[in-house]
Design a protein around this motif. Structure first.
Motif, PDB file in Angstrom:
ATOM      1  N   GLU A  95       0.798  -1.222   0.000  1.00 29.31           N
ATOM      2  CA  GLU A  95       0.000   0.000   0.000  1.00 29.31           C
ATOM      3  C   GLU A  95       0.833   1.275   0.000  1.00 29.31           C
ATOM      4  OE1 GLU A  95      -3.830  -1.609   2.498  1.00 29.31           O
ATOM      5  OE2 GLU A  95      -2.055  -1.029   3.633  1.00 29.31           O
ATOM      6  N   LEU A  98       0.214   4.170  -2.599  1.00 27.10           N
ATOM      7  CA  LEU A  98      -0.898   5.084  -2.354  1.00 27.10           C
ATOM      8  C   LEU A  98      -0.529   6.120  -1.292  1.00 27.10           C
ATOM      9  CD1 LEU A  98      -3.768   5.817  -3.125  1.00 27.10           C
ATOM     10  CD2 LEU A  98      -4.589   4.166  -1.448  1.00 27.10           C
ATOM     11  N   ARG A 138      -9.294   6.856  -5.735  1.00 27.34           N
ATOM     12  CA  ARG A 138      -8.210   5.887  -5.524  1.00 27.34           C
ATOM     13  C   ARG A 138      -8.351   5.193  -4.171  1.00 27.34           C
ATOM     14  NH1 ARG A 138      -4.906   9.595  -8.333  1.00 27.34           N
ATOM     15  NH2 ARG A 138      -4.475  10.726  -6.421  1.00 27.34           N
ATOM     16  N   ASP A 141     -11.240   2.744  -4.260  1.00 23.40           N
ATOM     17  CA  ASP A 141     -10.859   1.530  -4.986  1.00 23.40           C
ATOM     18  C   ASP A 141     -10.052   0.579  -4.108  1.00 23.40           C
ATOM     19  OD1 ASP A 141     -12.146   2.480  -7.231  1.00 23.40           O
ATOM     20  OD2 ASP A 141     -10.302   3.136  -8.249  1.00 23.40           O
ATOM     21  N   ARG A 142      -9.218   1.124  -3.232  1.00 24.15           N
ATOM     22  CA  ARG A 142      -8.398   0.305  -2.329  1.00 24.15           C
ATOM     23  C   ARG A 142      -9.124  -0.031  -1.034  1.00 24.15           C
ATOM     24  NH1 ARG A 142      -2.506   0.843  -2.922  1.00 24.15           N
ATOM     25  NH2 ARG A 142      -2.235   1.069  -5.158  1.00 24.15           N
ATOM     26  N   TRP A 144     -10.031   2.080   1.362  1.00 24.27           N
ATOM     27  CA  TRP A 144      -9.523   2.875   2.481  1.00 24.27           C
ATOM     28  C   TRP A 144     -10.594   3.836   2.969  1.00 24.27           C
ATOM     29  CZ3 TRP A 144      -3.819   4.784   2.286  1.00 24.27           C
ATOM     30  CH2 TRP A 144      -2.959   3.672   2.195  1.00 24.27           C
TER      31      TRP A 144
END
Length: 179
Positions: A95, A98, A138, A141-142, A144
């Motif tokens: 990760e 990011l 973003r 999508d992850r 978070w």
């Protein structure tokens, strides 16, 4: 620490990993830090210059060769390095890309409670609509952050709140970052 200082720190991709490695005890010289962070020489040099310019690092007087200087954390740098270390500790290696993006960490720092797009933008005065939108996408999508749409209001209003790794990072910054 002021949110604008935090935005400035995270504006260079390798600033946080450098601070975290210094906090972990890696010697403040170029070769050990380069090896520990995995940054390219150019990006590393730019991040080091940036950290010196904003007052988080300084040359260690009386130590190091003029061509191979040694650096140390300033008092504000120690606070930032401790936070950087905690942020990198709660995230996985996969990760890190990011985390190195410019607006990821400042957006998470402002998400101490579920917030609308406009609230996040207000807290990060220098972010553009496009940068905030891309950063939120973003992180969504992850997984978070979670985006929930309130359909009871007109027009429908999306509400963002951190989850998983995003929530852990938001928690790390909660006591340190002031809006």
């Amino acid at each position: 620490m002021d949110i604008n200082v935090f935005v400035n720190i995270t504006s260079r991709a390798w600033a946080l990993p450098i601070l975290a490695k210094l906090h972990a005890g890696v010697p403040g010289r170029q070769a050990p830090l380069l090896s520990a962070t995995g940054a390219s020489r150019t990006a590393f040099a730019q991040s080091m210059d940036h950290l010196i310019n904003i007052g988080l690092l300084e040359r260690n007087p009386g130590h190091g060769h003029p061509l191979r200087p040694e650096f140390r954390l300033t008092p504000l740098g120690k606070v930032a390095a401790e936070m950087a270390s905690k942020i990198l500790d709660v995230s996985e290696e996969s990760e890190q890309d990011l985390i190195r993006r410019s607006w990821t960490l400042p957006v998470l720092a402002t998400l101490q409670k579920p917030s609308q797009f406009s609230e996040i933008k207000r807290n990060l005065s220098t972010i553009t609509d496009r940068a905030l939108s891309q950063s939120l996408r973003r992180m969504e999508d992850r997984q978070w952050i979670h985006r929930r749409v309130e359909n009871a209001t007109r027009p429908p209003m999306p509400i963002y709140h951190p989850i998983n790794t995003g929530a852990m990072i938001s928690g790390v910054t909660s006591g340190v970052i002031l809006g």
